[in-house]
Design an enzyme around this catalytic site. Sequence first.
Site, short mmCIF file in Angstrom:
data_model
loop_
_atom_site.label_atom_id
_atom_site.label_comp_id
_atom_site.label_asym_id
_atom_site.label_seq_id
_atom_site.Cartn_x
_atom_site.Cartn_y
_atom_site.Cartn_z
N GLU A 16 -6.40 -7.86 -1.02
CA GLU A 16 -6.98 -7.83 0.34
C GLU A 16 -8.48 -7.56 0.24
O GLU A 16 -8.90 -6.44 0.00
CB GLU A 16 -6.33 -6.76 1.22
CG GLU A 16 -4.97 -7.15 1.73
CD GLU A 16 -4.36 -6.10 2.66
OE1 GLU A 16 -5.11 -5.34 3.31
OE2 GLU A 16 -3.12 -6.03 2.71
N GLU A 21 0.82 -1.22 0.00
CA GLU A 21 0.00 0.00 0.00
C GLU A 21 0.85 1.26 0.00
O GLU A 21 0.74 2.10 0.90
CB GLU A 21 -0.92 0.00 1.22
CG GLU A 21 -1.94 -1.10 1.17
CD GLU A 21 -3.10 -0.85 2.10
OE1 GLU A 21 -2.93 -0.14 3.10
OE2 GLU A 21 -4.19 -1.35 1.81
C1 GAL Z 1 -4.53 -2.73 4.85
C2 GAL Z 1 -3.10 -3.21 5.08
C3 GAL Z 1 -3.11 -4.47 5.95
C4 GAL Z 1 -3.95 -4.23 7.17
C5 GAL Z 1 -5.33 -3.76 6.75
C6 GAL Z 1 -6.24 -3.46 7.92
O1 GAL Z 1 -4.62 -1.50 4.30
O2 GAL Z 1 -2.49 -3.51 3.85
O3 GAL Z 1 -1.82 -4.81 6.27
O4 GAL Z 1 -3.33 -3.27 7.94
O5 GAL Z 1 -5.23 -2.59 6.04
O6 GAL Z 1 -6.46 -4.58 8.65
#
Ligand code: GAL
Length: 736
Positions: free
Chosen positions: A253, A186
Amino acid sequence: MDTIANSVSKLLTLFLTVLFVGSELTHCNVTYDRKSLLINGQRRILISGSIHYPRSTPEMWEDLIWKAKHGGLDVIDTYVFWDVHEPSPGNYDFEGRYDLVRFIKTVQKVGLYANLRIGPYVCAEWNFGGIPVWLKYVPGVSFRTDNEPFKAAMQGFTQKIVQMMKSEKLFQSQGGPIILSQIENEYGPESRGAAGRAYVNWAASMAVGLGTGVPWVMCKENDAPDPVINSCNGFYCDDFSPNKPYKPSMWTETWSGWFTEFGGPIHQRPVEDLSFAVARFIQKGGSYVNYYMYHGGTNFGRSAGGPFITTSYDYDAPIDEYGLIRQPKYSHLKELHKAIKRCEHALVSLDPTVLSLGTLLQAHVFSSGTGTCAAFLANYNAQSAATVTFNNRHYDLPPWSISILPDCKIDVFNTAKVRVQPSQVKMLPVKPKLFSWESYDEDLSSLAESSRITAPGLLEQLNVTRDTSDYLWYITSVDISSSESFLRGGQKPSINVQSAGHAVHVFVNGQFSGSAFGTREQRSCTYNGPVDLRAGANKIALLSVTVGLQNVGRHYETWEAGITGPVLLHGLDQGQKDLTWNKWSYKVGLRGEAMNLVSPNGVSSVDWVQESQATQSRSQLKWYKAYFDAPGGKEPLALDLESMGKGQVWINGQSIGRYWMAYAKGDCNSCTYSGTFRPVKCQLGCGQPTQRWYHVPRSWLKPTKNLIVVFEELGGNPWKISLVKRVAHTPAVHGQ
Ligand code: GAL
């Protein structure tokens, strides 16, 4: 345009093929084109799930991965956590929960693929975002930008991990399970600028240069440089498109729930909405979905990020913190995966035609015109159900839902029609129900004398502790004249302590005065309260406590913790007395930590006092120990710490994490699945301790004489601590 895209795609395939030929063993190569990843030349729709190896135990891994496989997953995704692997420069640890090779080999044994997200910045609600704290102290370093010391360290670690995987033949190009890797995490537009751009380009070519033979991804990096794939992270992934027409649409994700903070509620994401989001992504041509998290697990020890991330990282994931299947999430997603897989051929070989079926109603049709046909029928209306007509048949679509028709005729799955009952989870007492405690008072008597660091003024906490402990004592002395009027019955003076976070306990002349705590939104906190001073020298001791280091934010490595001042005494005859620039002494950690009281080897270094429930003294900072036999059975175990305040627990020398009975503030009103999900929508547990139960891994126990040690900061009552087992009962799936 398409011809250009095709030629670039061919060039990329050629490029990756050249890499494989260079590797000693040529097995299945992994490439990509605009539709999907290609494994051994085959386009694939891949369903993945995040399971972070240090958040469970090696004894749990195989079971978790089998459950993931049975849930319809193809890939297991994990970050690699640099801080645990390289605790000091050049000293590596890949043992126990950090045995990355064993974890990846377990994925292989079960027959799944792996995505290795090396980062090495990971965010992940993990301490310091996974970057070792020592890196902050390398001269001239600046994290995640075009900075030579940072890049050198990052390259060193990334190379080390890639080399380790290669020598174990774990990349798919060598016959192993790893089909994909991630570099950076990110790296958003906020961190850009010319230096940011240069860093991203450098990171991409450094990674690709490692010659893994599998593609690299940079999540949420819109301009990922070729041949690195850009991908999407979020609750939804509707507006995402690859930055080049020859790259596939990947969602690295897919947030299955959300994390928890001490003092906040539990967040749940309804499976109707989660499956809707996934179906919506797939119907648009998405070919890779990764649930973040599929099993969240536990932030053991001091691994929780923060500040204020709880020890539980349950995440409302399809497999719960303890490794038990969470219904209806698990089975509903399994049904979704089956339905998607039935469409796989159509999805990877065809582009969708989008038809309007009415207002907020759409069909995405993948049809070859000569037999192959799959359709997704969507109702985006969050309030009303609809009946739509498609190919002369009628279909009922609940609000905010998608039906999947693998043959363009029969709707085998609708995202909002959940046929599984929720699991019923109970925490049941087991023997020993209660513990028989001995105690040791944390010794404050010779703090200043035993300190080896003194300075005029206040030092930033991490600069002193380097995060070797959550605790740092700030000690100073103040002389009070015998003529002060408060000594003759006037109003007591008060102390004002300003801290950058995360919590502070104030002691005057060895007596506890009070505490102050920050929140995740506002890490800093101020203590203001009356103090008992006497004529002559008075000892002020401030115990500053971190609760997980910052893991996200622009140059978070520069964010401060600890007592930053001012420290002021109010209500003296002269008015205010500023102690900020006094001579301060510093003591890192607790005495009990220095003596290693938590471990079976160090536990006997002090004289413990036999306690009884009736006679126990409630001093503020206290250690407790007891021994217990492992309860029978196989169910996961937890400690019920509701009667405690704040601290940490160790079992046989291993920390099960920080505990804190911070009560959850939030809005726990009803939760509807339909409409855009945000974590504020479906909150649970308001008015109760955010985290009452703490996972005790079965594999940490011996049959008898297990040592439990508790350090308590707020005078909690250990006599009500109990061991419980977690039992989840899931009624049968309807109609099966
Ligand atoms: C995303 C990040 C993850 C985690 C998630 C929130 O943006 O890439 O590592 O922090 O947010 O749980």
